[in-house]
Design a protein around this motif. Structure first.
Motif, PDB file in Angstrom:
ATOM      1  N   ALA A 125       0.831  -1.208   0.000  1.00 20.53           N
ATOM      2  CA  ALA A 125       0.000   0.000   0.000  1.00 20.53           C
ATOM      3  C   ALA A 125       0.867   1.259   0.000  1.00 20.53           C
ATOM      4  O   ALA A 125       0.571   2.227  -0.714  1.00 20.53           O
ATOM      5  CB  ALA A 125      -0.934  -0.006   1.206  1.00 20.53           C
ATOM      6  N   HIS A 126       1.934   1.258   0.783  1.00 16.16           N
ATOM      7  CA  HIS A 126       2.836   2.422   0.778  1.00 16.16           C
ATOM      8  C   HIS A 126       3.502   2.569  -0.589  1.00 16.16           C
ATOM      9  O   HIS A 126       3.680   3.691  -1.076  1.00 16.16           O
ATOM     10  CB  HIS A 126       3.889   2.265   1.875  1.00 16.16           C
ATOM     11  CG  HIS A 126       3.411   2.655   3.234  1.00 16.16           C
ATOM     12  ND1 HIS A 126       3.164   3.963   3.599  1.00 16.16           N
ATOM     13  CD2 HIS A 126       3.112   1.894   4.331  1.00 16.16           C
ATOM     14  CE1 HIS A 126       2.737   4.004   4.859  1.00 16.16           C
ATOM     15  NE2 HIS A 126       2.700   2.763   5.329  1.00 16.16           N
ATOM     16  N   ALA A 127       3.862   1.448  -1.218  1.00 20.02           N
ATOM     17  CA  ALA A 127       4.452   1.509  -2.556  1.00 20.02           C
ATOM     18  C   ALA A 127       3.467   2.088  -3.551  1.00 20.02           C
ATOM     19  O   ALA A 127       3.835   2.856  -4.447  1.00 20.02           O
ATOM     20  CB  ALA A 127       4.897   0.116  -2.998  1.00 20.02           C
ATOM     21  N   GLU A 128       2.192   1.736  -3.398  1.00 18.17           N
ATOM     22  CA  GLU A 128       1.151   2.271  -4.267  1.00 18.17           C
ATOM     23  C   GLU A 128       1.072   3.793  -4.153  1.00 18.17           C
ATOM     24  O   GLU A 128       0.757   4.486  -5.126  1.00 18.17           O
ATOM     25  CB  GLU A 128      -0.193   1.649  -3.908  1.00 18.17           C
ATOM     26  CG  GLU A 128      -1.308   1.906  -4.883  1.00 18.17           C
ATOM     27  CD  GLU A 128      -1.143   1.142  -6.187  1.00 18.17           C
ATOM     28  OE1 GLU A 128      -1.738   1.577  -7.190  1.00 18.17           O
ATOM     29  OE2 GLU A 128      -0.418   0.128  -6.209  1.00 18.17           O
ATOM     30  N   MET A 129       1.386   4.295  -2.972  1.00 22.40           N
ATOM     31  CA  MET A 129       1.348   5.739  -2.729  1.00 22.40           C
ATOM     32  C   MET A 129       2.682   6.406  -3.061  1.00 22.40           C
ATOM     33  O   MET A 129       2.847   7.611  -2.853  1.00 22.40           O
ATOM     34  CB  MET A 129       0.979   5.990  -1.262  1.00 22.40           C
ATOM     35  CG  MET A 129      -0.397   5.465  -0.886  1.00 22.40           C
ATOM     36  SD  MET A 129      -0.699   5.413   0.910  1.00 22.40           S
ATOM     37  CE  MET A 129      -0.885   7.151   1.275  1.00 22.40           C
ATOM     38  N   GLY A 130       3.638   5.613  -3.569  1.00 26.17           N
ATOM     39  CA  GLY A 130       4.941   6.163  -3.938  1.00 26.17           C
ATOM     40  C   GLY A 130       5.845   6.443  -2.761  1.00 26.17           C
ATOM     41  O   GLY A 130       6.813   7.204  -2.883  1.00 26.17           O
ATOM     42  N   GLU A 131       5.571   5.836  -1.622  1.00 30.38           N
ATOM     43  CA  GLU A 131       6.337   6.079  -0.394  1.00 30.38           C
ATOM     44  C   GLU A 131       7.389   4.992  -0.228  1.00 30.38           C
ATOM     45  O   GLU A 131       7.149   3.949   0.397  1.00 30.38           O
ATOM     46  CB  GLU A 131       5.391   6.137   0.802  1.00 30.38           C
ATOM     47  CG  GLU A 131       4.383   7.281   0.681  1.00 30.38           C
ATOM     48  CD  GLU A 131       3.308   7.255   1.754  1.00 30.38           C
ATOM     49  OE1 GLU A 131       2.528   8.228   1.819  1.00 30.38           O
ATOM     50  OE2 GLU A 131       3.237   6.270   2.523  1.00 30.38           O
ATOM     51  N   ALA A 132       8.574   5.235  -0.795  1.00 32.29           N
ATOM     52  CA  ALA A 132       9.615   4.207  -0.853  1.00 32.29           C
ATOM     53  C   ALA A 132      10.164   3.835   0.511  1.00 32.29           C
ATOM     54  O   ALA A 132      10.402   2.654   0.797  1.00 32.29           O
ATOM     55  CB  ALA A 132      10.746   4.676  -1.769  1.00 32.29           C
ATOM     56  N   ALA A 133      10.414   4.827   1.361  1.00 32.39           N
ATOM     57  CA  ALA A 133      11.066   4.553   2.650  1.00 32.39           C
ATOM     58  C   ALA A 133      10.232   3.619   3.534  1.00 32.39           C
ATOM     59  O   ALA A 133      10.728   2.574   3.984  1.00 32.39           O
ATOM     60  CB  ALA A 133      11.381   5.862   3.373  1.00 32.39           C
ATOM     61  N   PRO A 134       8.948   3.945   3.811  1.00 31.78           N
ATOM     62  CA  PRO A 134       8.164   3.019   4.644  1.00 31.78           C
ATOM     63  C   PRO A 134       7.926   1.676   3.966  1.00 31.78           C
ATOM     64  O   PRO A 134       7.904   0.635   4.639  1.00 31.78           O
ATOM     65  CB  PRO A 134       6.855   3.768   4.892  1.00 31.78           C
ATOM     66  CG  PRO A 134       6.771   4.795   3.823  1.00 31.78           C
ATOM     67  CD  PRO A 134       8.183   5.168   3.510  1.00 31.78           C
ATOM     68  N   ALA A 135       7.759   1.671   2.649  1.00 31.60           N
ATOM     69  CA  ALA A 135       7.539   0.399   1.951  1.00 31.60           C
ATOM     70  C   ALA A 135       8.752  -0.517   2.103  1.00 31.60           C
ATOM     71  O   ALA A 135       8.617  -1.703   2.421  1.00 31.60           O
ATOM     72  CB  ALA A 135       7.256   0.658   0.474  1.00 31.60           C
ATOM     73  N   THR A 136       9.929   0.026   1.888  1.00 27.83           N
ATOM     74  CA  THR A 136      11.154  -0.774   2.001  1.00 27.83           C
ATOM     75  C   THR A 136      11.369  -1.251   3.429  1.00 27.83           C
ATOM     76  O   THR A 136      11.752  -2.404   3.669  1.00 27.83           O
ATOM     77  CB  THR A 136      12.367   0.054   1.529  1.00 27.83           C
ATOM     78  OG1 THR A 136      12.136   0.496   0.185  1.00 27.83           O
ATOM     79  CG2 THR A 136      13.640  -0.787   1.563  1.00 27.83           C
ATOM     80  N   GLN A 137      11.114  -0.375   4.390  1.00 24.41           N
ATOM     81  CA  GLN A 137      11.281  -0.745   5.794  1.00 24.41           C
ATOM     82  C   GLN A 137      10.322  -1.873   6.183  1.00 24.41           C
ATOM     83  O   GLN A 137      10.699  -2.824   6.878  1.00 24.41           O
ATOM     84  CB  GLN A 137      11.045   0.470   6.692  1.00 24.41           C
ATOM     85  CG  GLN A 137      11.231   0.179   8.183  1.00 24.41           C
ATOM     86  CD  GLN A 137      10.972   1.390   9.056  1.00 24.41           C
ATOM     87  OE1 GLN A 137      10.388   2.378   8.603  1.00 24.41           O
ATOM     88  NE2 GLN A 137      11.411   1.350  10.301  1.00 24.41           N
TER      89      GLN A 137
END
Length: 415
Positions: free
Chosen positions: A245-257
């Motif tokens: 879901a974070h990746a869908e929003m373009g949020e790389a840092a939380p998605a990777t974490q």
């Protein structure tokens, strides 16, 4: 059996539907899970030069008539309606089994078939089983079974129906099934199953464009997991859903974490065995979520590595899982200007998924076709006509399956 009479019936049913002999052969190959039949074989049947004796069951399924009506062609009597391809799944009888055990056994049969043929073929049969068998057992006081276990079994099967609806491109139905599954799991009192269904609801919310809702649903599931003994696979799945879901929003840092946390969770010791109602989430499952997350974030190197990892892990009989990995790999290769290699991967995926009825696979193949169309390569130029022909053929077959399911549902509603 009168081969000439059967041939005339086959020709009549085929032309009535507007199919060519080649299309009928393709439909039969899909129904039989074999690529051996050709247009010439159909021609020989229709001309009475060869008997389709060993293909009668599949002809009946494709034409939606009874086998006996084909076998007795030439005698009076109209064809009768059958119930379609999904009924090829063996549904265990209740004899000697508690209701929850019978539902579980049936669910395992459907799940095994779903991995190879996809939700398009099986979804109507699952719904019919839920309506005709499971619904009755929920209120059967004399079932000889723990009542809550029946609700847990019904929740697990309803959740699987939600995934099949999703795979068949029926997202509204998928949402309804998953919501019902959540309610049934609550009555059944299985904390793990409830958290598992929240992960499925999170996946669905992200798919339909609600990533913030997806994050919250997965967090609700994580809270349930944290309230009891630690279950690594379930915790990892919920973390992966939040990462997607974070990746869908373009949020790389939380998605990777979150993906790193999911990997750590998967490697931790379990304090509680996985519930029998919950699907496994292993290294290949995490790699699948990671590959799609990295693709969304534009990290094609990482996406490629994860997709290749899936293909190393997944056995050949995990058709759909491997297909999604191949399609993710092809997308990463195109983004990295390696379109020629992407064509080879797509070709492998096409070959492996000829019998798979999955709207999502067809949809992603269509997206890849658009991406390849913009590539300047002689290999791509040579590959595209064959790719487009195969894609058109599959889309036609899938549309036919969807129409047949709708007609069967309408017919049952008037019985």
């Amino acid at each position: 059996m009168d081969a000439a009479a059967v041939g005339r019936v086959v020709r009549g049913l085929r032309t009535e539907r507007g199919w060519s002999q080649g299309q009928l052969a393709d439909f039969l190959n899909a129904a039989a899970d074999t690529p051996t039949l050709t247009r010439n074989d159909v021609s020989r049947w229709e001309n009475g030069r060869r008997s389709p004796r060993f293909w009668l069951a599949h002809l009946a399924a494709v034409f939606d008539v009874e086998v006996r009506e084909l076998a007795s062609a030439g005698r009076p009597g109209p064809p009768q309606r059958s119930h379609g391809l999904g009924d090829s799944v063996i549904v265990p009888t209740m004899d000697g089994l508690a209701p929850s055990e019978a539902i579980t056994s049936t669910m395992q049969s459907f799940r095994a078939a779903d991995r190879n043929v996809g939700g398009g073929h099986l979804y109507p049969a699952v719904i019919r089983y839920l309506q005709t068998e499971v619904a009755l057992r929920l209120f059967d006081a004399d079932g000889g079974d723990d009542g809550r276990a029946v609700f847990r079994a019904a929740a697990a099967l309803t959740e699987m129906a939600g995934w099949m609806a999703h795979d068949a491109g029926r997202d509204d139905a998928a949402r309804r099934h998953l919501a019902r599954a959540r309610d049934l799991a609550h009555v059944g009192g299985d904390r793990q199953l409830s958290a598992h269904i929240l992960a499925s609801l999170s996946h669905h919310a992200r798919h339909v464009g609600r990533p913030a809702k997806a994050i919250q649903l997965a967090q609700d599931g994580r809270d349930l997991v944290a309230a009891g003994p630690w279950q690594p696979e379930l915790a990892a799945r919920l973390l992966a859903m939040q990462a997607r879901a974070h990746a869908e929003m373009g949020e790389a840092a939380p998605a990777t974490q979150l993906l790193r946390q999911a990997e750590d969770a998967l490697g931790a010791d379990e304090e509680e065995q996985l519930s029998p109602w919950v699907s496994r989430f292993d290294e290949g499952s995490l790699a699948s979520e990671a590959a799609r997350s990295f693709l969304r974030l534009g990290d094609t190197r990482a996406a490629r590595a994860q997709a290749e990892r899936i293909l190393q892990i997944r056995a050949a009989d995990r058709t759909r899982s491997r297909a999604f990995a191949q399609l993710a790999l092809a997308r990463a290769l195109i983004a990295r200007d390696e379109a020629d290699e992407a064509c080879a991967v797509v070709d492998q995926a096409l070959d492996a998924t000829r019998q798979l009825s999955s709207f999502l696979v067809i949809q992603q193949l269509g997206e890849l076709r658009q991406l390849l169309a913009g590539q300047d390569s002689s290999v791509v130029t040579s590959f595209l006509p064959r790719f487009e022909s195969e894609l058109a053929q599959r889309s036609s077959l899938y549309d036919w399956l969807r129409r047949g399911d709708h007609e069967r549902s309408s017919a049952r509603g008037t019985e």
